[in-house]
Motif scaffolding. Structure first.
Motif, PDB file in Angstrom:
ATOM      1  N   LYS A 136     -33.606 -51.252 -31.017  1.00 60.35           N
ATOM      2  CA  LYS A 136     -33.874 -52.654 -31.351  1.00 60.35           C
ATOM      3  C   LYS A 136     -35.231 -53.092 -30.836  1.00 60.35           C
ATOM      4  O   LYS A 136     -35.969 -53.831 -31.523  1.00 60.35           O
ATOM      5  N   SER A 137     -35.586 -52.639 -29.648  1.00 59.70           N
ATOM      6  CA  SER A 137     -36.891 -52.985 -29.081  1.00 59.70           C
ATOM      7  C   SER A 137     -38.030 -52.400 -29.911  1.00 59.70           C
ATOM      8  O   SER A 137     -39.059 -53.055 -30.108  1.00 59.70           O
ATOM      9  N   ILE A 138     -37.853 -51.160 -30.381  1.00 58.73           N
ATOM     10  CA  ILE A 138     -38.893 -50.550 -31.219  1.00 58.73           C
ATOM     11  C   ILE A 138     -39.095 -51.356 -32.497  1.00 58.73           C
ATOM     12  O   ILE A 138     -40.230 -51.637 -32.910  1.00 58.73           O
ATOM     13  N   VAL A 139     -37.978 -51.747 -33.118  1.00 56.49           N
ATOM     14  CA  VAL A 139     -38.051 -52.446 -34.412  1.00 56.49           C
ATOM     15  C   VAL A 139     -38.529 -53.874 -34.239  1.00 56.49           C
ATOM     16  O   VAL A 139     -39.467 -54.320 -34.925  1.00 56.49           O
ATOM     17  N   TYR A 170     -31.875 -47.469 -36.653  1.00 55.11           N
ATOM     18  CA  TYR A 170     -31.380 -48.608 -35.870  1.00 55.11           C
ATOM     19  C   TYR A 170     -30.122 -49.206 -36.494  1.00 55.11           C
ATOM     20  O   TYR A 170     -29.126 -49.462 -35.798  1.00 55.11           O
ATOM     21  N   HIS A 171     -30.138 -49.421 -37.799  1.00 55.00           N
ATOM     22  CA  HIS A 171     -28.969 -49.996 -38.470  1.00 55.00           C
ATOM     23  C   HIS A 171     -27.773 -49.027 -38.426  1.00 55.00           C
ATOM     24  O   HIS A 171     -26.625 -49.458 -38.214  1.00 55.00           O
ATOM     25  N   PHE A 172     -28.047 -47.749 -38.609  1.00 56.28           N
ATOM     26  CA  PHE A 172     -26.952 -46.767 -38.593  1.00 56.28           C
ATOM     27  C   PHE A 172     -26.301 -46.688 -37.217  1.00 56.28           C
ATOM     28  O   PHE A 172     -25.063 -46.711 -37.091  1.00 56.28           O
ATOM     29  N   ASN A 173     -27.106 -46.595 -36.167  1.00 58.35           N
ATOM     30  CA  ASN A 173     -26.537 -46.456 -34.830  1.00 58.35           C
ATOM     31  C   ASN A 173     -25.893 -47.749 -34.338  1.00 58.35           C
ATOM     32  O   ASN A 173     -24.998 -47.707 -33.486  1.00 58.35           O
ATOM     33  N   SER A 174     -26.322 -48.878 -34.864  1.00 58.40           N
ATOM     34  CA  SER A 174     -25.634 -50.128 -34.528  1.00 58.40           C
ATOM     35  C   SER A 174     -24.207 -50.101 -35.066  1.00 58.40           C
ATOM     36  O   SER A 174     -23.258 -50.515 -34.379  1.00 58.40           O
ATOM     37  N   GLU A 175     -24.032 -49.598 -36.287  1.00 56.41           N
ATOM     38  CA  GLU A 175     -22.693 -49.467 -36.853  1.00 56.41           C
ATOM     39  C   GLU A 175     -21.886 -48.407 -36.105  1.00 56.41           C
ATOM     40  O   GLU A 175     -20.680 -48.582 -35.857  1.00 56.41           O
ATOM     41  N   LEU A 176     -22.540 -47.309 -35.747  1.00 58.96           N
ATOM     42  CA  LEU A 176     -21.846 -46.263 -34.995  1.00 58.96           C
ATOM     43  C   LEU A 176     -21.363 -46.794 -33.656  1.00 58.96           C
ATOM     44  O   LEU A 176     -20.232 -46.489 -33.227  1.00 58.96           O
ATOM     45  N   LEU A 177     -22.165 -47.598 -32.985  1.00 59.63           N
ATOM     46  CA  LEU A 177     -21.770 -48.168 -31.698  1.00 59.63           C
ATOM     47  C   LEU A 177     -20.542 -49.058 -31.852  1.00 59.63           C
ATOM     48  O   LEU A 177     -19.622 -49.007 -31.017  1.00 59.63           O
ATOM     49  N   SER A 196     -16.439 -38.465 -39.332  1.00 57.67           N
ATOM     50  CA  SER A 196     -16.447 -39.328 -40.517  1.00 57.67           C
ATOM     51  C   SER A 196     -17.854 -39.726 -40.951  1.00 57.67           C
ATOM     52  O   SER A 196     -18.093 -40.010 -42.122  1.00 57.67           O
ATOM     53  N   LYS A 197     -18.807 -39.723 -40.019  1.00 56.64           N
ATOM     54  CA  LYS A 197     -20.183 -40.108 -40.334  1.00 56.64           C
ATOM     55  C   LYS A 197     -21.122 -38.909 -40.374  1.00 56.64           C
ATOM     56  O   LYS A 197     -22.343 -39.067 -40.209  1.00 56.64           O
ATOM     57  N   SER A 198     -20.583 -37.738 -40.618  1.00 56.79           N
ATOM     58  CA  SER A 198     -21.393 -36.522 -40.567  1.00 56.79           C
ATOM     59  C   SER A 198     -22.563 -36.553 -41.554  1.00 56.79           C
ATOM     60  O   SER A 198     -23.679 -36.127 -41.226  1.00 56.79           O
ATOM     61  N   GLU A 199     -22.337 -37.065 -42.755  1.00 52.57           N
ATOM     62  CA  GLU A 199     -23.397 -37.097 -43.758  1.00 52.57           C
ATOM     63  C   GLU A 199     -24.495 -38.095 -43.396  1.00 52.57           C
ATOM     64  O   GLU A 199     -25.673 -37.876 -43.721  1.00 52.57           O
ATOM     65  N   ASP A 200     -24.122 -39.175 -42.741  1.00 52.09           N
ATOM     66  CA  ASP A 200     -25.103 -40.215 -42.420  1.00 52.09           C
ATOM     67  C   ASP A 200     -26.105 -39.769 -41.352  1.00 52.09           C
ATOM     68  O   ASP A 200     -27.204 -40.320 -41.268  1.00 52.09           O
ATOM     69  N   PHE A 201     -25.725 -38.797 -40.535  1.00 52.24           N
ATOM     70  CA  PHE A 201     -26.620 -38.346 -39.468  1.00 52.24           C
ATOM     71  C   PHE A 201     -27.868 -37.644 -40.002  1.00 52.24           C
ATOM     72  O   PHE A 201     -28.828 -37.445 -39.248  1.00 52.24           O
ATOM     73  N   HIS A 202     -27.861 -37.296 -41.269  1.00 48.71           N
ATOM     74  CA  HIS A 202     -29.007 -36.571 -41.811  1.00 48.71           C
ATOM     75  C   HIS A 202     -30.240 -37.454 -41.969  1.00 48.71           C
ATOM     76  O   HIS A 202     -31.323 -36.953 -42.291  1.00 48.71           O
ATOM     77  N   ILE A 203     -30.110 -38.764 -41.743  1.00 54.02           N
ATOM     78  CA  ILE A 203     -31.308 -39.603 -41.748  1.00 54.02           C
ATOM     79  C   ILE A 203     -32.227 -39.231 -40.585  1.00 54.02           C
ATOM     80  O   ILE A 203     -33.426 -39.530 -40.620  1.00 54.02           O
TER      81      ILE A 203
END
Length: 330
Positions: A136-139, A170-177, A196-203
């Motif tokens: 979040k700080s980076i963005v 940032y958006h992906f890891n916010s949802e993961l958290l 369940s989020k295995s495919e999303d990690f490819h970003i």
């Protein structure tokens, strides 16, 4: 990337193993101390209470006149004290009961391994919260601020190369958290989130592949006095102990650490636990993500080397051609 225990990064694996052993022993040690201290405290209380009663019993018998001056309650208490005084074996019974109670508490199902699993889960959650705050700080504090600064000599292309797809991460890891926090500290549910989020990690592949270019752009920015001053002032205003370059490295470090944290759960989770296979699937998933990132990174670096070699080859051919033309004209 070899992911066996022997090939783990030295800084993490050595620290993790040492902390693991210390924590497990400390937990068990403190547990034993609590059990013994609590029961010894109860035993000492009974013992002290008995001592107080004995001190209150006079060394001589009351005379009839003295007993008559006492009220009925005091007479009853005195008689009960005199009657209870010889019954010393009660202490032995208390001691035996204390021993059995202590043994039952020590041998209860809650073992140090399960406690260690809970600590690993807490570490995953706490470090993920810190990581999302860093993203979040980076963005918000860097990328958005640079976008609003029209006077900075940093174009759209350089800005894209510097930050990559950090917004998507940032958006992906916010949802993961949020998903991890909803697991209620259940290690199997934590592992299921990664599966369940295995495919999303490819970003992360895009970010890690672009990271060398990001470092190059940041290095050029720090050679510019205006941009270097801006980055220093932002760091001071945010009270960050680390510069922007260290924050841009965090996604690369984090994606390669997930499978190590999941390994810690697997190593200290009973194999008979329901959902143990889900933990193994999560480890395999994050290992594959790490392998894919390393493979794509190697291919990207190889393509860059080929481009450089091709450019040098064409430049050499051009120079040779010009040299041959000059010789022919002469």
């Amino acid at each position: 990337m070899e992911l066996s225990d022997s090939d783990r990064p030295v800084s993490f694996s050595s620290t993790s193993s040492s902390v693991s052993s210390r924590d497990s022993h400390c937990s068990f040690g403190s547990r034993m101390t609590l059990v013994s201290n609590s029961h010894l405290g109860l035993f000492n209380q009974d013992k002290d209470a008995g001592a107080i009663k004995l001190e209150l019993i006079p060394a001589r018998r009351f005379s009839s006149n003295e007993l008559q001056r006492c009220n009925p309650t005091e007479q009853q208490n005195t008689k009960e004290s005199l009657e209870k005084r010889p019954n010393m074996p009660r202490k032995a019974e208390s001691k035996g009961t204390n021993k059995n109670c202590a043994m039952s508490l020590v041998t209860e199902p809650t073992s140090p391994k399960l406690l260690y699993v809970d600590r690993v889960v807490q570490e995953i959650l706490e470090t993920e919260r810190t990581y999302v705050q860093d993203l979040k700080s980076i963005v918000k504090d860097y990328l958005d601020c640079i976008t609003d600064q029209s006077k900075l000599s940093l174009g759209t292309e350089e800005r894209s190369a510097l930050f990559g797809n950090i917004q998507d991460i940032y958006h992906f890891n916010s949802e993961l958290l949020q998903d991890l926090e909803n697991c209620e500290n259940d290690p199997v549910a934590i592992a299921e989130c990664f599966v369940s989020k295995s495919e999303d990690f490819h970003i992360y592949t895009q970010y890690c592949t672009n990271y060398p270019r990001s470092v190059a752009v940041l290095t050029e920015c720090m050679r510019n006095k205006t941009l270097a001053k801006f980055f220093r002032e932002r760091q001071e205003a945010l009270q960050h102990s680390l510069p922007l370059g260290s924050y841009l490295l965090k996604p690369v470090q984090r994606i390669l650490k997930y499978h190590l944290l999941l390994h810690e759960i697997e190593n200290h989770l009973d194999k008979d636990t329901e959902g143990y296979d889900v933990v193994l699937d999560a480890i395999d998933t994050m290992q594959r993500v790490a392998w894919h990132i390393n493979d794509m990174k190697r291919k990207h670096e190889h393509a860059i080397r080929l481009q450089v070699s091709s450019r040098r080859y064409f430049m050499a051919c051009r120079q040779l051609f010009l040299l041959s033309v000059t010789c022919f004209c002469c």
